[in-house]
Motif scaffolding. Structure first.
Motif, PDB file in Angstrom:
ATOM      1  N   GLU A 170       0.825  -1.204   0.000  1.00 48.51           N
ATOM      2  CA  GLU A 170       0.000   0.000   0.000  1.00 48.51           C
ATOM      3  C   GLU A 170       0.858   1.252   0.000  1.00 48.51           C
ATOM      4  N   GLY A 171       0.461   2.222  -0.839  1.00 50.76           N
ATOM      5  CA  GLY A 171       1.206   3.464  -0.942  1.00 50.76           C
ATOM      6  C   GLY A 171       2.263   3.459  -2.023  1.00 50.76           C
TER       7      GLY A 171
ATOM      8  N   ASP B 150      -7.665  -0.969  -4.237  1.00 51.46           N
ATOM      9  CA  ASP B 150      -7.248  -1.288  -5.598  1.00 51.46           C
ATOM     10  C   ASP B 150      -7.062  -2.781  -5.806  1.00 51.46           C
ATOM     11  N   THR B 151      -7.217  -3.575  -4.764  1.00 52.19           N
ATOM     12  CA  THR B 151      -7.137  -5.032  -4.906  1.00 52.19           C
ATOM     13  C   THR B 151      -8.274  -5.486  -5.824  1.00 52.19           C
ATOM     14  N   ALA B 152      -7.902  -6.114  -6.945  1.00 50.60           N
ATOM     15  CA  ALA B 152      -8.878  -6.459  -7.976  1.00 50.60           C
ATOM     16  C   ALA B 152      -8.186  -7.280  -9.062  1.00 50.60           C
TER      17      ALA B 152
ATOM     18  N   VAL C 102      -3.075  -5.830  -3.010  1.00 50.95           N
ATOM     19  CA  VAL C 102      -2.403  -4.733  -2.312  1.00 50.95           C
ATOM     20  C   VAL C 102      -2.388  -5.066  -0.829  1.00 50.95           C
ATOM     21  N   THR C 103      -1.208  -5.005  -0.232  1.00 53.90           N
ATOM     22  CA  THR C 103      -1.064  -5.406   1.167  1.00 53.90           C
ATOM     23  C   THR C 103      -0.550  -4.252   2.019  1.00 53.90           C
ATOM     24  N   LEU C 104      -0.801  -4.340   3.322  1.00 55.97           N
ATOM     25  CA  LEU C 104      -0.354  -3.312   4.256  1.00 55.97           C
ATOM     26  C   LEU C 104       1.160  -3.329   4.426  1.00 55.97           C
TER      27      LEU C 104
END
Lengths: 113, 114
Positions: A14-15, A82-84, A111-113
């Motif tokens: 993420e980011g 946005d995970t898709a 998308v992961t932390l």
């Protein structure tokens, strides 16, 4: 319509920027590159499209190589939302007729932390 | 502004039965397309309707038929259901005069055939 090849899956923190590649080596001169995404349990959502110049909108940027045989979708600051599954599609250009979309299996972006 | 509306959201049918799925396009859109999405696959084009006529058709048998009404809404009918017809059925609408950036998809109808 030309066939596309995408990696089956990708991870992104993420980011960070997510760069999703697509190969379309048999693309014709009048074919555009389109990107859609499908979030779980929803219908596909249009992201962006281009012919040969790089394009940018509020969602993403599209970079098309000079020979047009490949492209990259860039999500500049990926978020968990946005995970898709992201689909790259090529088809004949804006003819004014809303002709069909030919989907492949796409790239599953996590998308992961 | 309502987007594309599909009904029902979920449906369970028995092999051999018939099913009708419904789609209301986004306001201002006059072209409706239907797609079938099997689990883990990308959507596959079934057919497209414009001016109440089928304009394009994908590689689907005649068991799949459709209709478009004067208000641009559409139905997808599937006869003699098979287990392999279990899928997410997506409706997409668009205005005739624009290209692909005009496509709007509904959230789909999940059909399960048992």
């Amino acid at each position: 319509d030309a066939k596309t090849t995408q990696p089956p899956s990708m991870d992104c923190a993420e980011g960070r920027a997510a760069n999703l590649p697509c190969n379309h080596s048999t693309i014709s001169g009048n074919e555009y590159v389109y990107w859609y995404r499908q979030i779980h349990s929803q219908g596909p959502q249009y992201i962006i499209h281009g012919l040969k110049n790089n394009e940018t909108n509020e969602m993403a940027s599209l970079i098309i190589t000079e020979d047009r045989k490949s492209s990259t979708l860039i999500l500049p600051h990926a978020t968990l939302r946005d995970t898709a599954v992201y689909y790259c599609i090529v088809r004949a250009g804006n003819t004014g007729t809303a002709s069909k979309l030919t989907f492949g299996t796409g790239t599953r972006l996590q998308v992961t932390l | 502004d309502a987007g594309v509306t599909q009904s029902p959201t979920h449906l369970i049918k028995t092999r051999g039965q018939q099913v009708t799925l419904r789609c209301s396009p986004k306001s201002g859109h006059d072209t409706v397309s239907w797609y079938q999405q099997a689990l883990g696959q990308g959507p596959q084009f079934i057919f497209q309707y414009y001016e109440e006529e089928e304009r394009q058709r994908g590689n689907f048998p005649d068991r799949f038929s459709g209709h478009q009404f004067p208000n641009y809404s559409s139905e997808l009918n599937v006869n003699a259901l098979l287990l392999g017809d279990s899928a997410l059925y997506l409706c997409a609408s668009s205005p005739e005069v624009r290209g692909l950036d005009g496509y709007t998809f509904g959230s789909g109808t999940r059909l399960t055939v048992v």
